[in-house]
Design a protein around this motif. Structure first.
Motif, PDB file in Angstrom:
ATOM      1  N   GLN A  36      38.379  35.500  40.203  1.00 10.20           N
ATOM      2  CA  GLN A  36      39.093  35.448  41.482  1.00 10.20           C
ATOM      3  C   GLN A  36      40.518  35.943  41.244  1.00 10.20           C
ATOM      4  OE1 GLN A  36      38.215  34.447  44.803  1.00 10.20           O
ATOM      5  NE2 GLN A  36      40.194  35.421  45.115  1.00 10.20           N
ATOM      6  N   MET A  37      40.933  36.943  42.000  1.00  7.63           N
ATOM      7  CA  MET A  37      42.261  37.530  41.836  1.00  7.63           C
ATOM      8  C   MET A  37      43.295  36.824  42.715  1.00  7.63           C
ATOM      9  SD  MET A  37      41.459  39.805  39.646  1.00  7.63           S
ATOM     10  CE  MET A  37      42.918  40.836  39.525  1.00  7.63           C
ATOM     11  N   THR A  38      44.572  36.902  42.315  1.00  3.79           N
ATOM     12  CA  THR A  38      45.660  36.404  43.158  1.00  3.79           C
ATOM     13  C   THR A  38      45.852  37.380  44.319  1.00  3.79           C
ATOM     14  OG1 THR A  38      47.349  37.596  41.909  1.00  3.79           O
ATOM     15  CG2 THR A  38      46.857  35.323  41.210  1.00  3.79           C
ATOM     16  N   ASN A  39      46.631  36.983  45.300  1.00  2.00           N
ATOM     17  CA  ASN A  39      46.873  37.831  46.474  1.00  2.00           C
ATOM     18  C   ASN A  39      48.074  38.748  46.245  1.00  2.00           C
ATOM     19  OD1 ASN A  39      44.780  36.828  48.095  1.00  2.00           O
ATOM     20  ND2 ASN A  39      45.990  35.016  48.569  1.00  2.00           N
ATOM     21  N   TYR A  40      48.009  39.596  45.234  1.00  2.00           N
ATOM     22  CA  TYR A  40      49.122  40.515  44.972  1.00  2.00           C
ATOM     23  C   TYR A  40      48.969  41.766  45.839  1.00  2.00           C
ATOM     24  CZ  TYR A  40      45.943  43.448  42.248  1.00  2.00           C
ATOM     25  OH  TYR A  40      44.914  44.268  41.870  1.00  2.00           O
ATOM     26  N   MET A  41      50.055  42.486  46.015  1.00  3.35           N
ATOM     27  CA  MET A  41      50.039  43.756  46.750  1.00  3.35           C
ATOM     28  C   MET A  41      50.031  44.894  45.737  1.00  3.35           C
ATOM     29  SD  MET A  41      50.014  42.760  49.859  1.00  3.35           S
ATOM     30  CE  MET A  41      50.324  44.265  50.751  1.00  3.35           C
ATOM     31  N   LYS A 119      37.322  33.059  21.110  1.00  5.43           N
ATOM     32  CA  LYS A 119      37.732  32.890  22.495  1.00  5.43           C
ATOM     33  C   LYS A 119      37.505  34.180  23.269  1.00  5.43           C
ATOM     34  CE  LYS A 119      42.505  33.303  21.067  1.00  5.43           C
ATOM     35  NZ  LYS A 119      43.766  32.607  20.986  1.00  5.43           N
ATOM     36  N   LEU A 120      37.485  34.051  24.570  1.00  2.94           N
ATOM     37  CA  LEU A 120      37.378  35.190  25.468  1.00  2.94           C
ATOM     38  C   LEU A 120      38.765  35.453  26.034  1.00  2.94           C
ATOM     39  CD1 LEU A 120      34.153  34.183  27.407  1.00  2.94           C
ATOM     40  CD2 LEU A 120      34.348  35.673  25.422  1.00  2.94           C
ATOM     41  N   ARG A 121      39.177  36.713  25.990  1.00  2.00           N
ATOM     42  CA  ARG A 121      40.484  37.092  26.532  1.00  2.00           C
ATOM     43  C   ARG A 121      40.278  38.044  27.707  1.00  2.00           C
ATOM     44  NH1 ARG A 121      44.748  39.311  22.480  1.00  2.00           N
ATOM     45  NH2 ARG A 121      44.928  37.081  22.079  1.00  2.00           N
ATOM     46  N   PHE A 122      40.947  37.731  28.810  1.00  2.00           N
ATOM     47  CA  PHE A 122      40.937  38.574  29.999  1.00  2.00           C
ATOM     48  C   PHE A 122      42.327  39.171  30.121  1.00  2.00           C
ATOM     49  CE2 PHE A 122      37.526  35.683  30.500  1.00  2.00           C
ATOM     50  CZ  PHE A 122      36.609  36.228  31.386  1.00  2.00           C
ATOM     51  N   GLU A 123      42.439  40.483  29.923  1.00  2.00           N
ATOM     52  CA  GLU A 123      43.708  41.180  30.060  1.00  2.00           C
ATOM     53  C   GLU A 123      43.677  41.964  31.361  1.00  2.00           C
ATOM     54  OE1 GLU A 123      46.532  44.518  27.840  1.00  2.00           O
ATOM     55  OE2 GLU A 123      44.720  43.827  26.851  1.00  2.00           O
ATOM     56  N   SER A 124      44.738  41.841  32.161  1.00  2.00           N
ATOM     57  CA  SER A 124      44.760  42.540  33.449  1.00  2.00           C
ATOM     58  C   SER A 124      45.969  43.465  33.534  1.00  2.00           C
ATOM     59  CB  SER A 124      44.806  41.521  34.600  1.00  2.00           C
ATOM     60  OG  SER A 124      46.007  40.780  34.570  1.00  2.00           O
ATOM     61  N   ALA A 125      45.788  44.565  34.252  1.00  2.00           N
ATOM     62  CA  ALA A 125      46.863  45.540  34.455  1.00  2.00           C
ATOM     63  C   ALA A 125      46.687  46.185  35.825  1.00  2.00           C
ATOM     64  CB  ALA A 125      46.822  46.615  33.375  1.00  2.00           C
ATOM     65  N   VAL A 126      47.825  46.422  36.471  1.00  2.00           N
ATOM     66  CA  VAL A 126      47.855  47.096  37.765  1.00  2.00           C
ATOM     67  C   VAL A 126      48.875  48.219  37.661  1.00  2.00           C
ATOM     68  CG1 VAL A 126      48.456  46.852  40.217  1.00  2.00           C
ATOM     69  CG2 VAL A 126      47.182  45.036  39.055  1.00  2.00           C
ATOM     70  N   GLU A 127      48.519  49.383  38.212  1.00  2.00           N
ATOM     71  CA  GLU A 127      49.417  50.538  38.171  1.00  2.00           C
ATOM     72  C   GLU A 127      50.799  50.181  38.727  1.00  2.00           C
ATOM     73  OE1 GLU A 127      49.615  55.130  39.864  1.00  2.00           O
ATOM     74  OE2 GLU A 127      47.897  53.878  40.342  1.00  2.00           O
ATOM     75  N   GLY A 153      48.518  35.766  35.441  1.00  2.00           N
ATOM     76  CA  GLY A 153      48.996  37.049  35.955  1.00  2.00           C
ATOM     77  C   GLY A 153      48.310  37.402  37.262  1.00  2.00           C
ATOM     78  N   PHE A 154      47.543  38.480  37.243  1.00  2.00           N
ATOM     79  CA  PHE A 154      46.849  38.931  38.445  1.00  2.00           C
ATOM     80  C   PHE A 154      45.571  38.143  38.715  1.00  2.00           C
ATOM     81  CE2 PHE A 154      49.172  42.725  36.920  1.00  2.00           C
ATOM     82  CZ  PHE A 154      50.051  42.836  37.985  1.00  2.00           C
ATOM     83  N   ILE A 155      45.069  37.447  37.709  1.00  2.00           N
ATOM     84  CA  ILE A 155      43.845  36.654  37.870  1.00  2.00           C
ATOM     85  C   ILE A 155      44.237  35.237  38.286  1.00  2.00           C
ATOM     86  CG2 ILE A 155      41.829  35.690  36.700  1.00  2.00           C
ATOM     87  CD1 ILE A 155      41.927  38.118  34.795  1.00  2.00           C
ATOM     88  N   ARG A 156      43.656  34.756  39.379  1.00  2.00           N
ATOM     89  CA  ARG A 156      43.907  33.375  39.808  1.00  2.00           C
ATOM     90  C   ARG A 156      43.131  32.416  38.924  1.00  2.00           C
ATOM     91  NH1 ARG A 156      43.503  32.827  45.721  1.00  2.00           N
ATOM     92  NH2 ARG A 156      45.734  33.200  45.615  1.00  2.00           N
ATOM     93  N   TYR A 157      41.800  32.677  38.797  1.00  2.00           N
ATOM     94  CA  TYR A 157      40.978  31.852  37.901  1.00  2.00           C
ATOM     95  C   TYR A 157      39.689  32.572  37.547  1.00  2.00           C
ATOM     96  CZ  TYR A 157      38.287  30.454  42.069  1.00  2.00           C
ATOM     97  OH  TYR A 157      37.523  30.459  43.191  1.00  2.00           O
ATOM     98  N   VAL A 158      39.043  32.040  36.494  1.00  2.00           N
ATOM     99  CA  VAL A 158      37.749  32.534  36.024  1.00  2.00           C
ATOM    100  C   VAL A 158      36.818  31.340  35.930  1.00  2.00           C
ATOM    101  CG1 VAL A 158      36.518  33.577  34.067  1.00  2.00           C
ATOM    102  CG2 VAL A 158      38.769  34.438  34.719  1.00  2.00           C
ATOM    103  N   ARG A 159      35.574  31.532  36.352  1.00  2.00           N
ATOM    104  CA  ARG A 159      34.574  30.464  36.269  1.00  2.00           C
ATOM    105  C   ARG A 159      33.246  31.071  35.820  1.00  2.00           C
ATOM    106  NH1 ARG A 159      34.581  26.585  41.055  1.00  2.00           N
ATOM    107  NH2 ARG A 159      36.027  25.525  39.702  1.00  2.00           N
ATOM    108  N   PHE A 160      32.540  30.356  34.928  1.00  2.00           N
ATOM    109  CA  PHE A 160      31.256  30.810  34.380  1.00  2.00           C
ATOM    110  C   PHE A 160      30.105  29.949  34.885  1.00  2.00           C
ATOM    111  CE2 PHE A 160      34.152  32.540  31.278  1.00  2.00           C
ATOM    112  CZ  PHE A 160      33.556  33.733  30.924  1.00  2.00           C
ATOM    113  N   SER A 161      28.908  30.552  34.873  1.00  2.00           N
ATOM    114  CA  SER A 161      27.673  29.808  35.061  1.00  2.00           C
ATOM    115  C   SER A 161      26.576  30.548  34.298  1.00  2.00           C
ATOM    116  CB  SER A 161      27.309  29.676  36.544  1.00  2.00           C
ATOM    117  OG  SER A 161      27.047  30.946  37.105  1.00  2.00           O
TER     118      SER A 161
END
Length: 163
Positions: A36-41, A119-127, A153-161
């Motif tokens: 789930q991403m944050t509400n960034y522009m 561990k799992l790493r989530f790296e995010s980038a926006v132009e 950062g840009f990710i609000r949260y991560v959830r697994f199933s």
């Protein structure tokens, strides 16, 4: 019970046993992962999901959200960890994700890494925005995969199933 019924039951039993053996031999489990991403522009985010070892070093790319290779360099830590060899990740890549949106992907995780200091790493980038090398880091444990993990950062949260 007729001979035909017995043969049918035997075939069914062997089919079920064979599929169980192939899953056990593969040594991996598939997990649905909702990001789930944050509400960034701005532009859509590129996200690299990596397996990190106990020393915090990159070990493997598990998934990349963002299909245009020319933007991979913006996911700086992941791109640097790849070095000069860029693996063929077409089978583990998908569309980038916009602010406020969510994406569901499937990660295949080696069972031998679970509960072993990975561990799992989530790296995010926006132009034209900053890169978040450790937007989300999740211990690769049974507990870590069952919890909701907040981003920085840009990710609000991560959830697994389990898939």
């Amino acid at each position: 019970m007729t001979c035909l019924h017995k043969i049918g039951l035997l075939v069914l039993a062997l089919t079920v046993a064979g599929s169980s053996v192939s899953v056990a031999q593969s040594g991996t489990t598939q997990y649905k992962c909702m990001i789930q991403m944050t509400n960034y522009m701005g532009e859509k985010a590129y996200i690299a999901v990596s397996l990190m070892n106990g020393q915090g070093a990159y070990e493997k790319t598990l998934y990349v959200l963002g299909a245009d290779k020319k933007w991979y360099k913006d996911v700086k830590a992941w791109y640097k960890a790849l070095g000069k060899k860029t693996p063929n990740i077409s089978a583990i890549s998908g569309a980038s994700v916009a602010g406020g949106d969510r994406s569901v992907i499937v990660l295949e995780i080696d069972n031998s890494k679970l509960n072993k200091n990975y561990k799992l790493r989530f790296e995010s980038a926006v132009e034209d925005k900053e890169d978040h090398a450790k937007d989300v880091e999740i211990p690769l444990t049974t507990e870590g995969l069952s919890a909701k993990s907040e981003g920085t950062g840009f990710i609000r949260y991560v959830r697994f199933s389990p898939n």
